[in-house]
Design a protein around this motif. Structure first.
Motif, mmCIF file in Angstrom:
data_model
loop_
_atom_site.group_PDB
_atom_site.id
_atom_site.type_symbol
_atom_site.label_atom_id
_atom_site.label_comp_id
_atom_site.label_asym_id
_atom_site.label_seq_id
_atom_site.Cartn_x
_atom_site.Cartn_y
_atom_site.Cartn_z
ATOM 1 N N GLY A 14 0.814 -1.210 0.000
ATOM 2 C CA GLY A 14 0.000 0.000 0.000
ATOM 3 C C GLY A 14 0.845 1.256 0.000
ATOM 4 O O GLY A 14 0.519 2.250 -0.660
ATOM 5 N N GLU A 15 1.954 1.229 0.739
ATOM 6 C CA GLU A 15 2.857 2.378 0.787
ATOM 7 C C GLU A 15 3.603 2.537 -0.531
ATOM 8 O O GLU A 15 3.743 3.651 -1.049
ATOM 9 N N SER A 18 1.933 4.253 -3.384
ATOM 10 C CA SER A 18 1.567 5.655 -3.167
ATOM 11 C C SER A 18 2.835 6.474 -2.968
ATOM 12 O O SER A 18 3.291 6.652 -1.834
ATOM 13 N N SER A 20 3.488 9.552 -2.920
ATOM 14 C CA SER A 20 3.374 10.714 -2.033
ATOM 15 C C SER A 20 3.546 10.319 -0.579
ATOM 16 O O SER A 20 4.131 11.063 0.218
ATOM 17 N N ARG A 21 3.060 9.133 -0.220
ATOM 18 C CA ARG A 21 3.218 8.664 1.161
ATOM 19 C C ARG A 21 4.671 8.311 1.443
ATOM 20 O O ARG A 21 5.179 8.541 2.551
#
Length: 265
Positions: A14-15, A18, A20-21
């Motif tokens: 999930g990280e 993304s 931006s995360r």
């Protein structure tokens, strides 16, 4: 078995999907490290030793504390896979209907989260070493003692967090308990500042609780504040907490199976 362990990579995937995360995590950790280094250099500007630690030891301890806290700073809220969310949505029942036991699922998710956090911490550690921000371990023996006690310390912390999450089965929400645990963990484990700076009565009190075993002990071995000869005693204390908390949380899992309370289901 392989399918069960594939759940360990949910948070990391999930990280990674993304950017931006990822950027936010790197920026936040960099700022935290910079401020911690500046803080301890400033505090030691008029003294050479405090609490049995010199400036180099204090900086190394502070940097390692920031990196260690990164291991538990993964964001599972967005993925809606926290116990409190599962209970609110009513989907917690699926934890008890899967072929994979709920305690096994929770363990594998936690292992994946910690490994992902460890990757960030290891990268930050290497950068800090190469940049000369902090010193390497006091000795080879200190490095070994740090590695062993740090692993056991993370096991203790895992069970403390699990016990807090298990409260949801009886209280539905555990927001206040999580805040209390985080504050107690940061303070009593030496996350905010090494316990060596606190009064004797405070150190004695913290020694009776499991928090000190999660962070203060490993970092104290790393910087040489604890002699390697003390390793057996501290290992015995850590193993006591691991075994005790493991037995307690396993009992709570069995009780939770007989009462699954959900607001949404």
């Amino acid at each position: 078995m392989r399918e069960g362990w594939s759940t360990a990579g949910i948070t990391a995937l999930g990280e990674l999907l993304s950017p931006s995360r990822l950027t936010g995590t790197a920026a936040r950790m960099s700022v935290q490290l910079f401020l911690v280094v500046c803080l301890w250099h400033a505090l030691y500007s008029d003294t050479e030793t405090s609490g049995g630690l010199d400036e180099g030891q204090a900086v190394a301890y502070g940097v390692l504390a920031v990196l260690a806290l990164r291991l538990r700073d993964t964001d599972r809220w967005i993925g809606r896979d926290m116990v409190i969310q599962q209970i609110e949505f009513g989907t917690i029942v699926y934890w008890f209907l899967r072929p994979l036991a709920p305690w096994r699922y929770y363990l594998r998710r936690a292992v994946g989260d910690q490994l992902y956090g460890f990757a960030w911490a290891a990268a930050g550690y290497v950068v800090c070493l190469l940049a000369g921000v902090m010193d390497p371990p006091a000795s080879a023996g200190a490095a070994g003692a740090f590695a062993v006690t740090f692993l056991l310390g993370q096991s203790v912390l895992y069970y403390l967090v699990l016990l807090t999450d298990q409260m949801c089965f009886w209280a539905v929400r555990n927001d206040s308990a999580v805040e209390i645990l985080q504050f107690a963990q940061n303070l009593l484990s030496g996350g905010y500042a090494a316990l060596w700076y606190f009064p004797g009565w405070f150190q004695t009190m913290s020694a009776l609780l499991p928090f000190q075993a999660t962070l203060s002990v490993p970092l104290s071995f790393y910087v040489g504040r604890l002699p390697v000869d003390d390793l057996p005693r501290h290992l015995a204390v850590q193993l006591f907490w691991v075994v005790s908390l493991a037995a307690l949380t396993r009992l709570v899992w069995r009780r939770a199976e007989h009462r699954v309370v959900s607001q949404g289901g």
